[in-house]
Design a protein around this motif. Structure first.
Motif, short mmCIF file in Angstrom:
data_model
loop_
_atom_site.label_atom_id
_atom_site.label_comp_id
_atom_site.label_asym_id
_atom_site.label_seq_id
_atom_site.Cartn_x
_atom_site.Cartn_y
_atom_site.Cartn_z
N THR A 174 -5.75 9.84 -7.25
CA THR A 174 -4.77 9.22 -6.36
C THR A 174 -3.66 8.52 -7.16
OG1 THR A 174 -6.53 8.87 -4.73
CG2 THR A 174 -4.49 7.64 -4.43
N SER A 178 0.44 9.39 -7.31
CA SER A 178 1.48 8.39 -7.06
C SER A 178 2.43 8.28 -8.25
CB SER A 178 0.83 7.04 -6.77
OG SER A 178 1.79 6.05 -6.56
N TRP A 383 8.68 5.57 0.21
CA TRP A 383 7.23 5.65 0.38
C TRP A 383 6.50 4.59 -0.45
CZ3 TRP A 383 4.53 6.50 -4.10
CH2 TRP A 383 5.24 6.99 -5.18
N LYS A 384 7.14 4.11 -1.53
CA LYS A 384 6.48 3.09 -2.35
C LYS A 384 6.31 1.79 -1.58
CE LYS A 384 7.42 2.38 -6.56
NZ LYS A 384 8.18 2.00 -7.77
N GLN A 387 3.55 2.20 0.84
CA GLN A 387 2.27 2.19 0.13
C GLN A 387 1.85 0.76 -0.21
OE1 GLN A 387 1.82 3.78 -4.04
NE2 GLN A 387 0.77 5.44 -2.98
N ARG A 391 -1.41 -1.25 1.19
CA ARG A 391 -2.40 -1.81 0.27
C ARG A 391 -2.64 -3.29 0.57
NH1 ARG A 391 0.17 -1.02 -4.28
NH2 ARG A 391 -0.40 1.20 -4.37
#
Length: 401
Positions: A174, A178, A383-384, A387, A391
């Motif tokens: 994963t 990323s 998208w970061k 993400q 998280r």
């Protein structure tokens, strides 16, 4: 029929030809009710096998991540009955289709950890459970033996699937996905800062016949180095601004390449013709024979993508930029059913970042809408932020009442 309709019909026919030649569709003749010979195309066994492997991997992951009882005991009117939980039922239906993927047997070392675990369990226990199913292929858990076996399978999956070794390997995959996606997005952004409208090509390159086994032994490295070197030196297609090459392993295709090449869009516009040059160079120059190599020009499927990035990509075209992001997500994925052998080294290769002019001025007229690439940066790197927020949400613990 005008010229545009003829061109679309040619593309449609060539796309259908590629589906048949690649093995996704198989021709079959049969006799109809009045005795005439009819022709039909069926979905290939390789397609069904890949769908089954994907389903098995997903079922094992769901079982490993949950703690529900696999078999529920129900008592109604003094009669005791048993029923499978949703995760256990999905696992059973994935296990019973193990015969659909014979080419995967014995390749557990190449597989994703969850798929390898599911494959071992299915090959060991499915032959013993197949005698305890009804006409609808449902497992008869009212019998003690299948209950005991399936409960054991679930316990093994949860013990092995939650072990530190498996968890760390999945986390590493994963994290690698990323990191690779971020690097590729920044790479494309660096090109867009200098070139407002680059031309994007995409091709898939394969090895065939005996070359498949040779590729797994590492002999594909020489062809890969030649492809990357000559792309960077403009010996295959002209005016290359950058390229991304991803090496992958597949169920039937074996070792293959996904290639994205970015050219100077001010000088070129024939994306189909240029991609064909790249495909033929791989077959005849890198590998050396159409008997041992093939390729697919992704231009033929450009109308099937929700967001298309094949062709010109303007730095203010949101749909094209979303297409670039989806293509990069596909290229950098690491959750495939089969992983790349360690002997092949790095799976991702890309070109050098284009140099920025020292005086800050680019070739050509000034951009009408300014030099800001905020739209491209927001799409390619947005998208970061999602993400990070996901998280943070997962780390929150519910407050005790």
């Amino acid at each position: 029929m005008n010229l545009m309709d003829i061109e679309q019909e040619c593309i449609r026919r060539e796309r259908f030809h590629n589906l048949v030649s690649s093995g996704l569709l198989n021709p079959r003749d049969y006799y109809d009710d009045i005795g005439r010979v009819a022709h039909v195309y069926e979905v290939d066994a390789n397609r069904r096998a890949k769908d089954h492997l994907r389903m098995l991997k997903k079922a094992v992951r769901q079982v490993a991540e949950t703690t529900t009882v696999p078999i529920k005991r129900q008592e109604m009117g003094g009669v005791v009955r048993y029923a499978l939980s949703r995760e256990a039922r999905r696992l059973w239906h994935a296990m019973r289709g193990i015969g659909l993927a014979p080419k995967a047997w014995g390749r557990e070392r190449e597989m994703h950890p969850h798929l390898a675990l599911g494959m071992r369990m299915a090959r060991k226990w499915e032959p013993k459970l197949r005698y305890f199913k009804n006409t609808s292929d449902e497992l008869l858990v009212n019998e003690e033996y299948p209950r005991r076996i399936l409960t054991h399978v679930v316990k093994v999956i949860r013990r092995v699937g939650c072990s530190p070794k498996v968890i760390s390997r999945i986390q590493r995959l994963t994290r690698q996905r990323s990191d690779n996606l971020e690097e590729c997005c920044k790479y494309v952004l660096a090109i867009l800062r200098v070139h407002a409208r680059p031309l994007v090509l995409r091709v898939d390159l394969y090895v065939e016949a005996e070359a498949k086994e040779a590729a797994k032994e590492g002999k594909i490295k020489r062809a890969l180095r030649k492809l990357a070197r000559n792309l960077g030196e403009d010996r295959i297609v002209p005016d290359v601004l950058g390229y991304i090459i991803k090496l992958e392993n597949g169920y039937d295709r074996g070792i293959h390449l996904h290639v994205m090449v970015i050219l100077d869009g001010d000088k070129h516009f024939q994306s189909y013709k240029l991609a064909e040059q790249l495909r033929m160079y791989w077959i005849h120059e890198c590998v050396g024979s159409p008997q041992f190599a093939s390729g697919f020009n992704c231009y033929l499927r450009k109308d099937e993508y929700p967001f298309n990035c094949i062709g010109h990509v303007h730095y203010l075209d949101g749909n094209a930029l979303r297409g670039v992001l989806e293509a990069l997500k596909y290229v950098t994925k690491t959750d495939m059913e089969f992983l790349l052998p360690k002997s092949l080294g790095k799976s991702l290769r890309k070109g050098q970042v284009p140099p920025v002019p020292l005086d800050g001025k680019r070739r050509g007229a000034p951009r009408k809408n300014g030099d800001d690439v905020a739209l491209a940066e927001g799409i390619l790197l947005g998208w970061k932020a999602e993400q990070r927020s996901a998280r943070k949400g997962s780390r929150r613990t519910p407050q005790r009442v």
